[in-house]
Motif scaffolding. Structure first.
Motif, PDB file in Angstrom:
ATOM      1  N   LEU A   1       7.039  -4.763  -7.188  1.00  0.00           N
ATOM      2  CA  LEU A   1       6.227  -5.224  -6.344  1.00  0.00           C
ATOM      3  C   LEU A   1       5.728  -3.978  -5.447  1.00  0.00           C
ATOM      4  O   LEU A   1       4.435  -4.022  -5.053  1.00  0.00           O
ATOM      5  CB  LEU A   1       7.103  -6.046  -5.008  1.00  0.00           C
ATOM      6  N   ASN A   2       6.312  -2.862  -5.501  1.00  0.00           N
ATOM      7  CA  ASN A   2       5.682  -1.660  -4.859  1.00  0.00           C
ATOM      8  C   ASN A   2       4.531  -1.173  -5.364  1.00  0.00           C
ATOM      9  O   ASN A   2       3.615  -0.870  -4.991  1.00  0.00           O
ATOM     10  CB  ASN A   2       7.065  -0.687  -4.506  1.00  0.00           C
ATOM     11  N   THR A   3       4.653  -1.254  -7.013  1.00  0.00           N
ATOM     12  CA  THR A   3       3.760  -1.002  -7.867  1.00  0.00           C
ATOM     13  C   THR A   3       2.478  -1.528  -7.602  1.00  0.00           C
ATOM     14  O   THR A   3       1.424  -1.131  -7.554  1.00  0.00           O
ATOM     15  CB  THR A   3       4.127  -0.856  -9.369  1.00  0.00           C
ATOM     16  N   LEU A   4       2.642  -2.808  -7.769  1.00  0.00           N
ATOM     17  CA  LEU A   4       1.568  -3.880  -7.576  1.00  0.00           C
ATOM     18  C   LEU A   4       0.748  -3.828  -6.218  1.00  0.00           C
ATOM     19  O   LEU A   4      -0.331  -4.032  -6.111  1.00  0.00           O
ATOM     20  CB  LEU A   4       2.051  -5.436  -7.734  1.00  0.00           C
ATOM     21  N   THR A   5       1.494  -3.482  -5.315  1.00  0.00           N
ATOM     22  CA  THR A   5       1.032  -3.179  -3.995  1.00  0.00           C
ATOM     23  C   THR A   5       0.257  -2.091  -3.767  1.00  0.00           C
ATOM     24  O   THR A   5      -0.853  -1.893  -3.304  1.00  0.00           O
ATOM     25  CB  THR A   5       2.123  -3.148  -2.979  1.00  0.00           C
ATOM     26  N   ALA A   6       0.671  -1.007  -4.633  1.00  0.00           N
ATOM     27  CA  ALA A   6      -0.103   0.361  -4.587  1.00  0.00           C
ATOM     28  C   ALA A   6      -1.399   0.394  -5.455  1.00  0.00           C
ATOM     29  O   ALA A   6      -2.224   0.833  -4.992  1.00  0.00           O
ATOM     30  CB  ALA A   6       0.998   1.483  -5.320  1.00  0.00           C
ATOM     31  N   LYS A   7      -1.252  -0.585  -6.246  1.00  0.00           N
ATOM     32  CA  LYS A   7      -2.455  -0.943  -7.090  1.00  0.00           C
ATOM     33  C   LYS A   7      -3.369  -1.710  -6.381  1.00  0.00           C
ATOM     34  O   LYS A   7      -4.599  -2.141  -6.873  1.00  0.00           O
ATOM     35  CB  LYS A   7      -2.179  -1.506  -8.367  1.00  0.00           C
ATOM     36  N   ARG A   8      -3.116  -2.205  -5.447  1.00  0.00           N
ATOM     37  CA  ARG A   8      -3.887  -3.076  -4.507  1.00  0.00           C
ATOM     38  C   ARG A   8      -4.150  -4.372  -5.222  1.00  0.00           C
ATOM     39  O   ARG A   8      -5.109  -5.250  -4.859  1.00  0.00           O
ATOM     40  CB  ARG A   8      -5.450  -2.512  -4.028  1.00  0.00           C
ATOM     41  N   ILE A   9      -3.208  -4.634  -5.983  1.00  0.00           N
ATOM     42  CA  ILE A   9      -3.272  -6.288  -6.499  1.00  0.00           C
ATOM     43  C   ILE A   9      -2.424  -7.461  -5.664  1.00  0.00           C
ATOM     44  O   ILE A   9      -3.138  -8.227  -5.409  1.00  0.00           O
ATOM     45  CB  ILE A   9      -2.548  -6.276  -7.897  1.00  0.00           C
ATOM     46  N   VAL A  10      -1.471  -6.558  -5.202  1.00  0.00           N
ATOM     47  CA  VAL A  10      -0.686  -7.605  -4.159  1.00  0.00           C
ATOM     48  C   VAL A  10      -0.548  -6.934  -2.767  1.00  0.00           C
ATOM     49  O   VAL A  10      -0.746  -5.832  -2.655  1.00  0.00           O
ATOM     50  CB  VAL A  10       0.798  -7.632  -4.641  1.00  0.00           C
TER      51      VAL A  10
END
Length: 480
Positions: free
Chosen positions: A292-301
């Protein structure tokens, strides 16, 4: 080429950067700009349009993922030799043995006295292929290119990697400004679709403002007609862009893909996402948290926390940040096979049945962002940020909370509000009573806290509201 729509502000920003080069008023003759944004948002098309309008000689090179660095260097030199840059003929046939030599050719090709533009597209792929690229780019920029009247545009879709290029300790740190290219905004979508404000907002929630999808929406076409037309075409961008976007961000089946699908189909808390991925046997927190941290960093989540005068950072709610991808995961992903066998009507029927409830949730982040753009507002003093509030049981949930700040916690709650986004019903007395009852639980709310309504279909007269907003105001927020 397809007619170019919108992007007035983005083009103006790029033009201002070129004007710094033309006027020679910056600390160095050359200027560098990192241009980033989600995949398929239209960065390359924007940059091409800007170059064509600029009147300056330019070269555009687009990298290929996973390619041999030597082949990439050869292609860059070939693109340079075929460009309109004055010194292009001087580098024809000269292929550098490393990135220093290859990038040095750029400084030979650009003019010494007049402005020019260099575009390197998909920079993250160049960095992935050869770690030498970053250092070589810094060396060539410092020693050669920054001393020429050139605008260097470094373009890429991996937001976290593009941002990391500017981090302290990285070679290009402090050498470039950054520009985030977003999808078309609701006002752009309204202009392109010629719909009334309420219908244009529906169109935005479906297309996410992605140009290749919005361009398929013929002016004046209703939502149901557009969807039924697109669901007869297995190659429609409405269907294909979601899968292509995910393949770019999450190339292979994984827990990351499963987490996106769980969030896209309505799971909002860490626990329910973990349970959905594990099919009843929740994946460990140590596995899910980094995903979830990675998906947030990618601005997907995106991650939302309750807005109040007491921080509650553990009470997180997850959502897909991009409206189109949210729509695609909810309705289209599992319907692609049906469309391919000619039964898009089944997908359309299922979509219509769920549309009101899905839209009621999907509109919330757009309304919050839009209201924040309308601030300051004399009717809502002390409001600078807009969020929502909920407890662990989601009972109550308050759609809108306006406050003086967000982090670490608000010091003043300026207003609470409710969103009623239905086709025919107006915001009425019962809705106000429900808002007042829910607002009593918001930490920091008191008798001076104002009440706000947002309604698709208007507000009854005589209600104790400080302000009300409808589709017209939501659209207008993006032209403020």
């Amino acid at each position: 080429m397809t007619q170019f729509h919108g992007r007035t502000n983005d083009l103006a920003l790029l033009d201002r950067q070129l004007r710094l080069v033309r006027d020679g008023v910056a600390t160095t003759p050359g200027q560098a700009l990192i241009v980033t944004g989600r995949r398929r948002v239209g960065k390359s098309r924007l940059v091409q349009e800007f170059c064509d309008r600029s009147g300056a000689p330019y070269v555009i090179f687009q990298a290929s993922r996973g390619r041999n660095p030597a082949a990439e260097r050869a292609d860059l030199t070939a693109a340079l030799a075929q460009s309109a840059l004055p010194g292009a003929d001087l580098v024809a046939g000269a292929v550098g043995t490393d990135w220093n030599q290859t990038l040095r050719a750029l400084s030979i090709a650009v003019p010494e006295q007049t402005p020019s533009i260099i575009v390197l597209d998909e920079v993250p792929w160049l960095v992935e292929q050869d770690r030498e690229f970053e250092g070589a780019m810094q060396t060539v920029w410092d020693r050669y290119l920054s001393a020429r009247p050139v605008l260097l545009l470094l373009v890429g879709s991996d937001l976290s990697m593009m941002e990391s290029l500017q981090e302290y300790g990285r070679p290009f740190h402090g050498r470039a400004a950054r520009m985030l290219v977003r999808p078309l905004d609701p006002a752009d979508v309204r202009e392109m679709t010629a719909l009334d404000p309420a219908e244009a907002i529906d169109a935005f929630l479906i297309t996410g403002g992605f140009p290749e999808i919005v361009q398929r929406w013929n002016a004046g076409t209703s939502r149901t007609t557009f969807l039924r037309e697109q669901l007869t075409d297995p190659l429609s961008p409405l269907l294909m862009a979601g899968e292509l976007s995910l393949l770019g961000e999450v190339p292979e089946p994984s827990h990351s893909r499963s987490a996106l699908e769980a969030i896209g189909t309505g799971e909002r808390t860490f626990g329910t996402i973990a349970n959905r991925i594990g099919v009843g046997n929740p994946v460990p927190a140590g596995t899910l948290a980094p995903i979830l941290n990675t998906l947030t960093a990618k601005r997907i989540v995106a991650v939302d926390t309750p807005l109040a005068n007491r921080p509650d950072t553990r009470n997180k709610r997850y959502r897909i940040e991009d409206p189109y991808l949210r729509f695609w995961l909810a309705f289209l992903q599992r319907g692609i096979a049906e469309v391919e066998r000619g039964r898009g009507d089944l997908v359309a029927t299922r979509l219509e049945r769920s549309w009101p409830s899905w839209r009621g949730r999907a509109i919330e982040p757009l309304v919050r962002t839009s209201l924040e753009r309308l601030l300051p507002d004399d009717r809502l003093p002390d409001a600078e940020v807009v969020g929502g509030w909920w407890n662990r049981q989601n009972n109550p949930e308050v759609d809108l909370v306006g406050a003086d700040r967000e982090q670490p916690a608000a010091t003043r709650i300026a207003f609470t509000g409710s969103i009623k986004w239905l086709e025919t019903e107006r915001f009425g007395q019962r809705d106000v009573e429900s808002l007042i009852a829910g607002s009593m639980s918001v930490p920091g709310r008191d008798h001076t806290t104002r009440l706000v309504a947002v309604s698709r279909n208007g507000v009854e007269t005589g209600l104790p509201l400080a302000a009300s907003f409808g589709p017209e105001e939501i659209i207008a927020a993006w032209r403020s």
